[in-house]
Scaffold this active site. Structure first.
Site, short mmCIF file in Angstrom:
data_model
loop_
_atom_site.label_atom_id
_atom_site.label_comp_id
_atom_site.label_asym_id
_atom_site.label_seq_id
_atom_site.Cartn_x
_atom_site.Cartn_y
_atom_site.Cartn_z
N ARG A 18 -2.27 12.22 10.04
CA ARG A 18 -0.96 12.73 10.48
C ARG A 18 -0.59 13.90 9.57
O ARG A 18 -0.85 13.86 8.37
CB ARG A 18 0.05 11.60 10.37
CG ARG A 18 1.38 11.89 10.96
CD ARG A 18 2.13 10.63 11.28
NE ARG A 18 1.72 10.07 12.56
CZ ARG A 18 2.19 8.95 13.08
NH1 ARG A 18 3.06 8.24 12.42
NH2 ARG A 18 1.78 8.52 14.26
N SER A 42 5.64 7.96 13.05
CA SER A 42 5.49 6.61 12.53
C SER A 42 6.46 5.64 13.18
O SER A 42 7.59 6.01 13.52
CB SER A 42 5.76 6.60 11.02
OG SER A 42 4.91 7.50 10.37
N ASP A 102 0.80 -1.23 0.00
CA ASP A 102 0.00 0.00 0.00
C ASP A 102 0.84 1.28 0.00
O ASP A 102 0.49 2.27 -0.63
CB ASP A 102 -0.96 0.03 1.20
CG ASP A 102 -0.25 -0.22 2.54
OD1 ASP A 102 0.99 -0.33 2.55
OD2 ASP A 102 -0.94 -0.29 3.57
N HIS A 103 2.00 1.26 0.66
CA HIS A 103 2.74 2.51 0.85
C HIS A 103 3.51 2.96 -0.38
O HIS A 103 3.94 4.12 -0.44
CB HIS A 103 3.74 2.35 2.01
CG HIS A 103 3.13 2.52 3.37
ND1 HIS A 103 2.07 1.76 3.80
CD2 HIS A 103 3.40 3.40 4.37
CE1 HIS A 103 1.74 2.14 5.02
NE2 HIS A 103 2.52 3.14 5.39
N ARG A 134 8.95 3.76 12.68
CA ARG A 134 9.87 3.59 11.56
C ARG A 134 11.15 2.95 12.03
O ARG A 134 12.01 3.58 12.62
CB ARG A 134 10.13 4.95 10.92
CG ARG A 134 10.50 4.85 9.49
CD ARG A 134 10.30 6.17 8.78
NE ARG A 134 8.90 6.51 8.63
CZ ARG A 134 8.47 7.71 8.26
NH1 ARG A 134 9.32 8.67 8.03
NH2 ARG A 134 7.18 7.95 8.12
N ASP A 162 3.28 -0.82 11.63
CA ASP A 162 2.83 0.50 11.20
C ASP A 162 2.19 1.17 12.41
O ASP A 162 1.48 0.53 13.18
CB ASP A 162 1.80 0.36 10.08
CG ASP A 162 1.49 1.72 9.46
OD1 ASP A 162 2.11 2.05 8.44
OD2 ASP A 162 0.65 2.44 10.02
FE1 SF4 Z 1 -1.10 4.49 4.79
FE2 SF4 Z 1 -0.14 5.09 7.18
FE3 SF4 Z 1 -1.46 6.92 5.75
FE4 SF4 Z 1 -2.74 4.92 6.79
S1 SF4 Z 1 -1.65 6.52 7.91
S2 SF4 Z 1 -2.97 5.66 4.72
S3 SF4 Z 1 -1.28 3.25 6.64
S4 SF4 Z 1 0.50 5.98 5.26
#
Ligand code: SF4
Length: 805
Positions: free
Chosen positions: A485, A680, A135-136, A682, A200
């Site tokens: 975020r 995050s 997804d990222h 990370r 995550d």
């Molecule tokens: Fe993707 Fe993280 Fe954004 Fe959710 S918060 S859409 S998991 S990057």
């Protein structure tokens, strides 16, 4: 030497490892309590009977009412006696728990390093069910189809690597386009009473379905993947009592944007946020997921909700009725999925949903919270841009059916009045299921008709993967998103973009005005005939009346994939994106002596330490990605970003000086201020400093996940006993530990003080005290060089002993 099976069993207990090649939920009891489900639901249902049995033992020792979070967490403890006996009830905030999580989820960026580390442990399959989500790495630009094709082409070697690991080790593989990790987890795996880890920081999203779901780094995930107990200091419990009922323009997002303002980005550190009160029953399951998702923004370990009818409805709607029945039974008969009557919270905050107004948070930090009624004034006062440049909705946080249907109601109202959005409008469905369902129910047509761009089911603009066409790069501008975020440059890589967070409903209303001071509750829009009108509050359905559509079934992996040990993991030796790992050196057994490479000033998030955006493509190549280490950090002595100075005054980029000092055999330390490593989860923010020769981070305070990540990679994380000592130490100063060996040799775990001798370049010397929070296991990690080294050592010991039987 022959070893009896009893002794081997005792050894396994002492090593706390599951037998190699076995897989299943954490289970320690064969008590005849049964909450059976059909076989195809088994690995997605928590082992309720075993959890209840263990909870009884916890109750016998603690002898007090328990909160919901305590029940779920403590019933996943490996050894109840060891964890709770003899502690006189001093558990929360004090006792380290060894836990057996039920499941692991990994997103594509962080999964690379998690799996590279897992591979070094030599197992045939994961010890618990796990999933990988691509997804990222998908860029949001022209729209779903083209973006997906382009991103797959660019990232194919990473996706091939992840797919091959999934095949070899029996992990579910959710390919690019299938959706965002947290939405897929909610739709498929989250279950009341589950305990899971995710690589995550927004893994707590699953708390919307009553799980305890915690965001971790790859090395923590490897604990669960190898069946090694995962350690966590028992969090304190922050109770949030919800009363009343949301109405009008207010949405679940406002619960957490409001709470973030009260708690700040550090206020939830060390806490689980547990919601309770009559207001809970009025919330949708996906609304609760949004609230839990953004609990990460206040630093909470996780957030969770008690079992509700809306959770049951969601489980049934997502084709998991037998699990809903089991959860209802375990709750009705044993009250497992709610707090005990009389359970006490460490702190309680009350929110009346009936009085809650929409909030807008930002820019640049999620805790700068402004009620909508005061936002126009704040725009004026702070000199924020008065024009909106784009509106974005969706992501893992707010792409539920309910969110989309409420947004669609606003878009339809606008269409009836003949008006179109004034600024670009982007929509990110959280999953293929959401995409297919909103298309089926006509929402997508409404969005496209309004000129919106529907992006791929992936993270895209939420994580810096947004190719903007509107020439805003480098220019100050304001965007509104329903994401979670909003650190600087998070969305489009432009540090001048002011990113504000709010509900999808408010984003959508604002794009029709284009004015940052617009308040849809009282300000009117002008329709196509020039008449003023007030938008009606949004309306929507909690769940699709004609059911969820699954969309492209090709995305669905097997429910319980079997490992294929003969499968080859695909890593090209010529790759600049993937590289197999070399273990870090074990601790050399003598006091540390190092130099201060950098004194960081102010906020230093994991985005500052290990930037995302274009760097995401190097997540699987430690050497290459390490060239981004701390490039976002500000040098306290000069105010410059990404600048550090050598002994002779020569300036370097921060990673350049790290590489130089590493080549000279000069270990180094970084000094920092508060909440170092927030943001995050990370892992590279710990791996890269270690790879480049870092030995110690000394700061005023740490973000929890990052502190743990440092320990897992063999870096010593210390905090100033006296914060003012930060001012005593200068760049290039020599720091020597004076009693580290004593702490390590005496196994002085839990908390303690280490003495440091500081010698500045001007010759001034200081003896200062620094605090550590190393547990016994973390001391072992430090000695072994890293947590993975330690796990590998244990596994090799065990294999050696088994061969003697
Ligand atoms: Fe993707 Fe993280 Fe954004 Fe959710 S918060 S859409 S998991 S990057």
């Amino acid at each position: 030497m022959a070893i009896s099976s009893r002794n081997l069993h005792m050894l396994r207990l002492s090593l706390r490892l599951r037998p190699i090649g076995t897989r299943g939920f954490a289970s320690h009891s064969s008590e005849p309590i049964s909450f059976s489900v059909p076989p195809e639901f088994k690995t997605r249902t928590p082992p309720y009977a075993a959890l209840l049995t263990r909870l009884e033992k916890v109750r016998e020792i603690l002898n007090r009412p328990l909160t919901l979070a305590e029940k779920v967490l403590y019933s996943h403890v490996v050894d109840v006696e060891e964890a709770f006996a003899g502690k006189n009830g001093h558990i929360r905030g004090e006792t380290y728990l060894k836990l057996n999580p039920d499941r692991v989820a990994m997103q594509d960026a962080s999964a690379q390093m998690a799996l590279l580390q897992f591979m070094t442990c030599g197992m045939d399959s994961t010890a618990v069910p796990a999933s990988i989500h691509c997804d990222h790495l998908i860029v949001g630009h022209e729209g779903a189809k083209k973006d997906l094709q382009a991103s797959i082409a660019v990232n194919s070697e990473v996706f091939d690597f992840l797919r091959s690991c999934a095949l070899k080790y029996g992990i579910q593989f959710w390919g690019p386009g299938s959706g965002i990790i947290h939405q897929i987890v909610l739709e498929n795996f989250s279950v009341p009473g589950l305990m899971m880890l995710g690589t995550d920081s927004h893994t707590p999203n699953a708390g919307g379905l009553g799980a305890i779901a915690i965001g971790v780094g790859g090395a923590d995930a490897v604990d669960a993947l190898t069946g090694t107990p995962w350690e966590l200091k028992a969090p304190r419990i922050l109770g949030v009592k919800l009363t009343g009922q949301l109405n009008g323009w207010s949405a679940p997002k406002d619960v957490i944007t409001h709470l973030a303002g009260k708690l700040t980005v550090r206020g939830g550190t060390g806490y689980i946020i547990e919601y309770f009160g009559d207001g809970v029953q009025s919330l949708s399951c996906t609304g609760m997921a949004t609230i839990c998702n953004m609990g990460a923004e206040v630093g909470a370990t996780t957030s969770t909700f008690p079992y509700t009818d809306s959770m049951k409805r969601y489980l049934v709607a997502t084709r998991r009725e037998p699990i809903a029945d089991a959860a209802s039974a375990v709750n009705n008969i044993h009250g497992y999925l709610r707090a005990d009557v009389g359970a006490e919270y460490d702190e309680v905050i009350e929110i009346n949903l009936s009085e809650l107004e929409p909030h807008i948070n930002g820019p640049f930090t999620p805790d700068l919270s402004t009620p909508l009624s005061q936002f126009a004034e704040a725009v004026e006062k702070n000199g924020w841009p008065s024009k909106l440049s784009a509106g974005l909705i969706g992501s893992c946080t707010n792409s539920s059916y309910q969110d989309m249907s409420r947004v669609a109601s606003i878009v339809r109202q606008a269409k009836e009045k003949g008006i179109k959005p004034k600024v670009p409008f982007f929509i990110t469905p959280g999953s293929e299921q959401i995409r297919a369902t909103i298309e089926n129910d006509g929402f997508t047509d409404s969005f496209l008709d309004a000129g919106a761009k529907v992006l791929a089911n992936a993270c895209g603009p939420c994580i810096g993967q947004w190719a903007r066409d509107d020439e805003t790069m480098g220019k100050q501008n304001a965007i509104l998103t329903s994401f979670n975020r909003n650190f600087r440059a998070r969305n489009d890589g432009n540090p001048a973009t002011m990113n504000f967070l709010t509900s999808p409903e408010i984003v959508t209303a604002m794009i029709y005005s284009g004015d940052m001071k617009f308040n849809p509750l009282k300000d009117k829009l002008i329709d196509a005939d020039g008449n003023e009108y007030l938008l009606e509050p949004p309306q929507g359905d909690e769940l699709p009346q004609s059911g969820f559509k699954q969309g492209d079934l090709g995305y669905l992996p097997a429910i319980d994939p079997l490992p294929v040990p003969t499968a080859e993991v695909v890593v090209s030796p010529a790759s600049d994106r993937l590289a197999l790992l070399e273990p870090f050196e074990p601790f050399e057994g003598k006091e540390l002596k190092m130099n201060v490479l950098l004194k960081v000033k102010g906020k230093c998030t994991t985005d500052h330490i290990s930037a995302a955006g274009a760097w995401l493509k190097y997540k699987g190549h430690l050497e290459n990605i390490s060239n981004n280490t701390l490039i976002g950090a500000m040098n306290e002595e000069t105010g410059e970003v990404n600048k550090a100075y050598d002994f002779d005054g020569t300036g370097y980029g921060i990673p350049e000086l790290m590489i130089k000092w590493k080549s000279e055999g000069r270990p180094w330390a970084v000094l920092a201020e508060h909440n170092y490593g927030e943001g995050s989860a990370r892992e590279h923010a710990a791996l890269s400093p270690r790879f480049l020769g870092g030995r110690m981070i000394l700061c005023k305070s740490f973000a929890r996940i990052h502190e743990t990540n440092l320990k897992k990679q063999g870096i010593l994380p210390l905090t100033f006993a006296n914060e003012a000592d930060y001012d005593l130490v200068n760049g290039c100063a020599t720091i020597e530990t004076l009693d580290l060996l004593q702490m390590l040799n005496n196994n002085e775990a839990g908390s303690g003080v280490i003495t440091l001798k500081v010698t500045n370049q001007d010759g001034s010397e200081h003896i200062i005290k620094a605090k550590h929070t190393m547990s016994k296991d973390q001391i072992e990690f430090f000695n072994a060089g890293s947590a993975i080294n330690h796990i590998g050592n244990l596994r090799r010991q065990r294999q050696g002993l088994e061969q003697h039987i």
